[in-house]
Design an enzyme around this catalytic site. Structure first.
Site, short mmCIF file in Angstrom:
data_model
loop_
_atom_site.label_atom_id
_atom_site.label_comp_id
_atom_site.label_asym_id
_atom_site.label_seq_id
_atom_site.Cartn_x
_atom_site.Cartn_y
_atom_site.Cartn_z
N ASP A 101 -3.69 -6.85 5.92
CA ASP A 101 -3.64 -6.42 4.53
C ASP A 101 -2.25 -6.70 3.99
O ASP A 101 -1.24 -6.34 4.61
CB ASP A 101 -3.93 -4.92 4.44
CG ASP A 101 -4.99 -4.60 3.41
OD1 ASP A 101 -4.90 -5.15 2.30
OD2 ASP A 101 -5.90 -3.82 3.72
N ASP A 202 -4.07 -7.12 -1.56
CA ASP A 202 -4.43 -5.93 -2.34
C ASP A 202 -4.11 -6.15 -3.82
O ASP A 202 -2.99 -6.56 -4.16
CB ASP A 202 -3.66 -4.73 -1.79
CG ASP A 202 -4.11 -3.41 -2.36
OD1 ASP A 202 -5.25 -3.02 -2.08
OD2 ASP A 202 -3.31 -2.78 -3.09
N GLU A 261 -8.09 -9.30 -3.49
CA GLU A 261 -8.80 -8.21 -4.16
C GLU A 261 -8.43 -8.26 -5.64
O GLU A 261 -7.25 -8.23 -5.98
CB GLU A 261 -8.41 -6.86 -3.57
CG GLU A 261 -9.14 -5.70 -4.23
CD GLU A 261 -8.49 -4.36 -3.95
OE1 GLU A 261 -9.23 -3.36 -3.85
OE2 GLU A 261 -7.25 -4.29 -3.85
N HIS A 333 -12.93 0.41 2.44
CA HIS A 333 -12.25 1.71 2.48
C HIS A 333 -12.18 2.39 1.12
O HIS A 333 -11.81 3.57 1.04
CB HIS A 333 -10.83 1.51 3.03
CG HIS A 333 -9.98 0.64 2.15
ND1 HIS A 333 -10.18 -0.72 2.05
CD2 HIS A 333 -8.95 0.92 1.32
CE1 HIS A 333 -9.30 -1.24 1.21
NE2 HIS A 333 -8.55 -0.27 0.74
N ASP A 334 -12.53 1.69 0.05
CA ASP A 334 -12.46 2.23 -1.30
C ASP A 334 -13.82 2.56 -1.89
O ASP A 334 -13.90 3.00 -3.04
CB ASP A 334 -11.76 1.24 -2.25
CG ASP A 334 -10.25 1.21 -2.07
OD1 ASP A 334 -9.69 2.21 -1.59
OD2 ASP A 334 -9.64 0.17 -2.39
#
Length: 568
Positions: A101, A202, A261, A333-334
């Site tokens: 990440d 991210d 993302e 995870h979101d």
């Protein structure tokens, strides 16, 4: 069809590990690298090609590791750099790749860069972040934080505001500064030199804000508004990403993967980001299909409209058919657990609906992502009280409703269904205490259904959700048509049936799925008569299509192959 070796990620399947919640080796209730190492054989057995590891960097954990204070250190809660190296070596030994990440839209306010930036107005790193004077005694503009409230935080020591699109302890980096970009390139190179195989980036389309940081259109009664059109897909973002590729990857030998993302990204922008000729990214995460069940905000659940969900994903399939590439995901995870969100988590249907959702997603064109526990059909946690929530976004939302005198019951109902905490409960390894995740009480409670929904009960069961994911992943590796075949939606307006075809000049696949509790008869084109069953999620499925009508049981999915040729 022969595909360039550099496009290996098109036929790959990615597995996301959220370290805090995957496996705890030392009994402190928090997952760690040693715990992950101990479970890598399980991940390999699933058949995936790539692991995406959520942040393990040093962090104050204001946002569970997405607030980084040292990009070159492992946080002690997860282990050491030596343990990371051992983890990476084991991943490679098992024939998988590792994607890290990359969180570089913002840092932690504890990062040395920010500590120096806020120390004085004339410091060398002052312009590494966004600092602005007050405007008429208030914030510099009307941007709202995505976590609630203002996107600006007053700093008393230097008497200016700094920008934070997320939590106040996550100040945004100013990418217009070439020193910032060079520092990011350097830390990326450091991890690539260590052996990692790429990055998931991210909110990477937020790194270029609108020039001058102008106000967003106002909303009556709101001081701070959603200003995403002022910082998503900004004026310089494509230049920054092309520069990143050129500086970090261009002269390297190896097969790397990059995925960005990108909240609010459009198909037109996604084609630009993922056009191979532009040398920016391999694929993006888009969020359009994650909003089809949301009303005024993400916690305002309005129910699933399957037609809207199908049309959204089909639109992206068609938009990126000729240029660019899709990522395919239900969970991360979101996001709450997809079985509880788009499927049916009643004990009688959870397994079948998990397999249906997996089938329709993995049958599409793009790179599938599997989030830990998704391959088991893990469900949402039965939250009952606000104090059970831990996610900062969820807590801020609930407290905001409370302070405004709003309907806290409705807020809690929305959070129970949509909170990010649903994805972060511990991995359910077995029916024992703490689901085999830890020897002590974990940082988040284990879902009570772990006594029957767990990995131990599924890995050796031929009809399990886990086995179905294995079969889907095997098909993607075996059949080029699943990677390269054209996509054509069928029955787009049907509120219960999800159907489409994948075709090449020599082969065709038809995917038929019943997304509901009622048995349905599905009319199929005569050209599919004789197609043979490749995979079904329920027993006793017809081995071939023998007529122009196929009857599907509740929550049943089938994949049929016609004109097999080379299957692609």
């Amino acid at each position: 069809m022969t595909r360039p070796a550099s496009d290996w990620w098109k036929s790959a399947v990615v597995y996301q590990i959220y370290p805090r919640s995957f496996a705890d080796s030392n009994g402190d209730g928090i997952g760690d690298l040693a715990g992950i190492i101990g479970r890598l054989d399980y991940v390999r057995a699933l058949g995936v090609d790539v692991i995406w590891l959520s942040p393990v960097y040093r962090s104050p954990q204001a946002d569970n590791g997405y607030d980084i204070s040292d990009y070159r250190a492992v946080d002690p809660m997860f282990g050491t750099l030596a343990e990371f190296d051992a983890f990476l070596a084991r991943v490679h030994e098992l024939g998988m790749k590792l994607v890290m990440d990359l969180v570089v839209n913002h840092t932690s306010d504890q990062h040395p860069w920010f500590a120096e930036s806020r120390s004085t107005r004339v410091g060398s790193k002052r312009d590494w972040y966004f600092w602005r004077d007050a405007r008429d005694g208030a914030e510099p503009n009307n941007w709202g934080s995505l976590f609630g409230g203002s996107a600006w935080q007053w700093d008393q020591s230097t008497e200016q505001y700094y920008l934070h699109l997320f939590e106040r302890r996550q100040p945004d980096l100013d990418w217009t500064n070439p020193e910032v970009r060079a520092a990011v390139h350097d830390l990326m190179s450091w991890w690539l030199d260590r052996g990692v195989d790429g990055f998931r980036m991210d909110v990477i389309n937020f790194i270029s804000k609108a020039d001058g940081l102008p106000d967003a259109p106002g909303i009556p009664g709101q001081t701070f508004v959603n200003a995403i059109d002022r910082f998503a897909d900004g004026p310089h973002v494509h230049d920054y990403l092309a520069e990143m590729t050129r500086v970090v990857f261009a002269d390297r030998d190896g097969e790397f993967m990059t995925v960005g993302e990108m909240p609010a990204v459009t198909p037109d922008e996604a084609r630009l980001y993922t056009d191979p000729a532009r040398h920016e990214l391999n694929m993006v995460f888009q969020f359009e299909h994650m909003s089809v069940d949301q009303g005024a905000d993400k916690f305002d659940y309005v129910g699933l409209d399957l037609v809207a969900l199908k049309k959204s994903l089909h639109r992206w399939q068609i938009a990126l058919a000729e240029t660019g590439w899709n990522s395919l995901y239900w969970n991360n995870h979101d996001q709450p657990r997809v079985v509880s969100r788009f499927g049916d988590d009643h004990p009688d249907y959870w397994a079948a609906s998990a397999k249906v959702l997996a089938t329709v997603l993995h049958g599409m064109r793009g790179t599938p992502f599997v989030y830990q526990g998704e391959e088991l059909g893990m469900t949402n946690y039965p939250f009952r009280h606000p104090w059970e929530l831990q996610d900062i976004e969820s807590l801020n939302y609930y407290n905001g409703v409370l302070e405004a005198g709003g309907d806290t019951g409705a807020a809690l109902a929305g959070l129970t269904r949509m909170s990010r905490d649903n994805a972060r409960t511990p991995m359910q390894w077995d029916a024992g205490p703490h689901a085999g995740f830890s020897s002590s009480a974990p940082w988040m409670p284990v879902n009570p259904n772990h006594t029957w929904l767990n990995a131990e009960s599924q890995v050796c069961a031929a009809d399990s959700v886990f086995a179905h994911y294995q079969a889907l992943i095997h098909l993607r590796h075996r059949l080029p048509i699943l990677v390269d075949g054209d996509f054509t939606p069928l029955m787009a307006e049907d509120p219960q049936i999800w159907a489409y075809t994948r075709t090449t000049p020599t082969a065709g696949l038809v995917v038929l799925a019943n997304c509901g509790r009622d048995t349905r008869a599905v009319d199929v084109d005569p050209e599919w008569t004789g197609a043979t069953l490749l995979l079904g999620n329920l027993p006793n499925a017809e081995a071939s299509i023998t007529s122009t009508t196929v009857e599907l049981a509740p929550w049943e999915a089938r994949i049929y192959l016609a004109r097999p040729g080379s299957a692609g």
